[in-house]
Design a protein around this motif. Structure first.
Motif, PDB file in Angstrom:
ATOM      1  N   GLU A 119      -5.049   2.874   5.673  1.00 14.47           N
ATOM      2  CA  GLU A 119      -3.663   2.958   5.196  1.00 14.47           C
ATOM      3  C   GLU A 119      -3.017   4.313   5.444  1.00 14.47           C
ATOM      4  O   GLU A 119      -1.797   4.417   5.501  1.00 14.47           O
ATOM      5  N   GLU A 120      -3.847   5.354   5.584  1.00 17.04           N
ATOM      6  CA  GLU A 120      -3.289   6.679   5.845  1.00 17.04           C
ATOM      7  C   GLU A 120      -2.970   6.864   7.323  1.00 17.04           C
ATOM      8  O   GLU A 120      -2.230   7.754   7.707  1.00 17.04           O
TER       9      GLU A 120
ATOM     10  N   THR B 150       4.243  -6.474  -5.128  1.00 21.25           N
ATOM     11  CA  THR B 150       3.433  -6.682  -6.320  1.00 21.25           C
ATOM     12  C   THR B 150       4.311  -7.058  -7.515  1.00 21.25           C
ATOM     13  O   THR B 150       5.191  -6.302  -7.913  1.00 21.25           O
TER      14      THR B 150
ATOM     15  N   LYS C 114       3.796   2.419   2.531  1.00 17.17           N
ATOM     16  CA  LYS C 114       5.189   2.420   2.088  1.00 17.17           C
ATOM     17  C   LYS C 114       5.857   3.737   2.490  1.00 17.17           C
ATOM     18  O   LYS C 114       6.995   3.754   2.952  1.00 17.17           O
ATOM     19  N   GLU C 115       5.117   4.840   2.342  1.00 23.51           N
ATOM     20  CA  GLU C 115       5.674   6.147   2.712  1.00 23.51           C
ATOM     21  C   GLU C 115       5.919   6.224   4.214  1.00 23.51           C
ATOM     22  O   GLU C 115       6.912   6.779   4.667  1.00 23.51           O
TER      23      GLU C 115
ATOM     24  N   ALA D  99       0.838  -1.219   0.000  1.00 20.60           N
ATOM     25  CA  ALA D  99       0.000   0.000   0.000  1.00 20.60           C
ATOM     26  C   ALA D  99       0.866   1.260   0.000  1.00 20.60           C
ATOM     27  O   ALA D  99       1.778   1.405   0.818  1.00 20.60           O
ATOM     28  N   LYS D 100       0.533   2.176  -0.919  1.00 21.12           N
ATOM     29  CA  LYS D 100       1.351   3.380  -1.129  1.00 21.12           C
ATOM     30  C   LYS D 100       1.538   4.188   0.158  1.00 21.12           C
ATOM     31  O   LYS D 100       2.664   4.542   0.524  1.00 21.12           O
ATOM     32  N   ALA D 101       0.441   4.457   0.867  1.00 22.20           N
ATOM     33  CA  ALA D 101       0.534   5.304   2.063  1.00 22.20           C
ATOM     34  C   ALA D 101       1.411   4.636   3.121  1.00 22.20           C
ATOM     35  O   ALA D 101       2.186   5.303   3.813  1.00 22.20           O
TER      36      ALA D 101
ATOM     37  N   ASP E  10       7.898  -3.268  -2.653  1.00 19.40           N
ATOM     38  CA  ASP E  10       6.512  -3.521  -3.022  1.00 19.40           C
ATOM     39  C   ASP E  10       6.450  -4.945  -3.566  1.00 19.40           C
ATOM     40  O   ASP E  10       7.105  -5.254  -4.572  1.00 19.40           O
TER      41      ASP E  10
END
Lengths: 355, 355
Positions: free
Chosen positions: B341-342, B225, B210-211, B206-208, B223
């Motif tokens: 996720e945030e 994926t 990962k950050e 998940a992008k958030a 990632d």
């Protein structure tokens, strides 16, 4: 020379094969006795599993079936190659039956038993123990001293138990449960006893195997039929054993092993699984149990030979039959498949020791 | 006083409840901040799970729902019972939120986190952290010193990561992979960094998240994926990490963790599983991997507080929201469920600190 080779599922033949050639740093062993392993039976019934099939040569030997079988063997040194020291013709030896790459991360760490390209002598090609002679690198030859070579054929399976016990970290005076009293369960129980573990419990439903376990001198033999095994073990030990050994490869048995150790205890998985089991991971979490896989042996042969030499383990109860090489399939494999619970190890000799 | 109580699935209410009473040996904490845990969300969405239902009172508290929730909290000592020493009114403290029996095999061995009757303050009845005040036995109160109580609310989740890292046995300069960058994965990564582990890899799609992982200062964020994660980790580390942490509770993730450690490596299962996974036991055997369950914390709070006090872990990235107790369900639970996720931790205060 004569050798038993695996040609395919259900097809093991006594073939005439070329004599092996001793190269530099190698030792030729004239085989006296070689035990039949459960792995051999799996290959015969369901294989090729570890044996390389025609389209996938073993990465170290480069060979495919037919291959000479047999990896639980001992004999007498019949020739040594140039550069070999410390081993001489006439010495009795047991063989640690490995091919390893020597280069991977496991080999570099000294854990050659989990070499990324691991092969077994007697499964991966080249030589094997169901043969008159076998050539191996000196590294894999372990002197038996005064031990006889029939006892020497028990070194390999006992080393599997010894290694699993060593990995478990169990201490002298500790408590242990062994799940399954097939050959590997029995040698594990014997290794526990030899290590001075205070209480050894074996869990096994089959009558003949329960009697075998009693013969090894364990403290309790539990028949799991109709009882709650973890509860019984917790009652016997005041809360659970220090270590448990899964020697069956059955989902419910693994769950029982996990439930039988005390909080923070260790389960050693010794079985090779024929399927992917369901494992209740929350059982590990809620008791902080540790499950570790154990494969074969690694630097365990000298200690294992010492256990037999010093009388800490008696090999006699493990030897339940002796046959000649010509009788391997009928008197060996078929006998073990049809009467598996009465047998532990049937030893096979390529020599004319049996009329 | 005001307290948020769980009445049943999807039913958390801000109730008026009786003030708690401080008994001998106990400490009353005036709660400043209490974080919302993933466990709380599971209770809200799928519970009661750990919360005792009407027909099964908790064996230690004797209570059933409705129960006060909240177990990640810190505050100021507002009263002490007779016999309490070393803690005084006005001290800032974090609470280790346990009920333990003190008698079982786990308690006797000092592993009280796997007590056979274990309960959590904030789940098992009596008091909880989503309330104005909470009374606990002195044993569970840990002085924060000069640390503020919002940071103090991070002590509990960070202690989960610290405990898992301690159990892993990873050494300074070692290598580690954390699978899943939810709150527990992030605190585990932070604890690894604080322990001086040389290379920390986080695996998270998940992008958030990962950050967030990058914000914790890890070395690599992978990632998963479309890549072979074990292969990627073996490439990054020359053969596999020393330890891996399963913080997701997903079959394929556990398999990836097992495949990512080097031979003889350790996988720590930190996730609580909602199902019984399939686990390829042969993967453990063929690499002699060790899988150990880790539950919460046990004797880890003082060290965890020291990590925060000494600046080895920065709590700021973990605090992604602050709300008042009245807003618990909408601004807390719903926000976390819909934007999981945030968010990492939303801190809840029963005091009028928020307009």
């Amino acid at each position: 020379m004569k050798a038993a080779r695996f040609h395919g599922r259900g097809d093991i033949r006594i073939d005439e094969v070329p004599d092996p050639v001793v190269g530099p740093g190698q030792v030729e062993v004239s085989v006296d006795w070689c035990g039949i392993c459960g792995t051999d039976l799996h290959e015969f019934l369901e294989g090729p599993i570890f044996i390389p099939p025609p389209d996938a040569p073993h990465p170290i030997t480069g060979e495919t079936l037919p291959v000479v079988m047999g990896h639980e063997f001992a004999g007498v040194v019949s020739a040594v190659g140039s550069g070999v020291t410390g081993v001489a013709e006439g010495d009795r030896v047991a063989v640690e039956p490995y091919y390893v790459c020597g280069e991977c991360v496991a080999c570099a760490a000294g854990r050659y038993n989990v070499c990324r390209k691991l092969g077994f002598i007697g499964l991966a090609g080249r030589d094997g123990g169901f043969a008159e002679r076998c050539v191996v690198d000196q590294r894999w030859v372990h002197p038996l001293g005064e031990l006889s070579t029939d006892v020497g054929a028990i070194v390999e399976p006992l080393a599997v138990g010894y290694h699993a016990v060593r990995l478990s970290g169990v201490r002298e005076g500790g408590t242990a449960a062994v799940f399954g009293a097939g050959p590997i369960g029995l040698v594990t129980a014997a290794a526990l006893r030899a290590r001075g573990v205070g209480r050894v419990i074996v869990v096994e439903p089959a009558k003949a195997r329960k009697e075998k376990a009693e013969g090894v001198g364990v403290d309790h033999v539990l028949d799991p039929t109709g009882i709650d095994v973890p509860e019984a073990i917790r009652d016997l030990t005041g809360g659970g054993v220090d270590v448990a050994f899964e020697c069956a490869g059955i989902d419910a048995v693994l769950a029982g092993a996990i439930g039988s150790v005390h909080p923070g205890g260790t389960v050693v998985n010794v079985a090779i699984w024929g399927h992917v089991p369901a494992v209740n991971m929350n059982d590990l979490v809620l008791s902080e149990v540790n499950v570790v896989g154990s494969l074969a042996y690694c630097g365990d042969h000298a200690d294992t030979i010492a256990l037999l030499r010093d009388g800490k383990v008696d090999a006699a109860p493990f030897i339940t039959g002796r046959i000649g090489l010509e009788d391997l399939v009928e008197g060996g494999f078929r006998q073990l498949i049809e009467h598996k619970e009465e047998n532990v190890k049937i030893l096979v000799s390529p020599k004319d020791v049996i009329a």
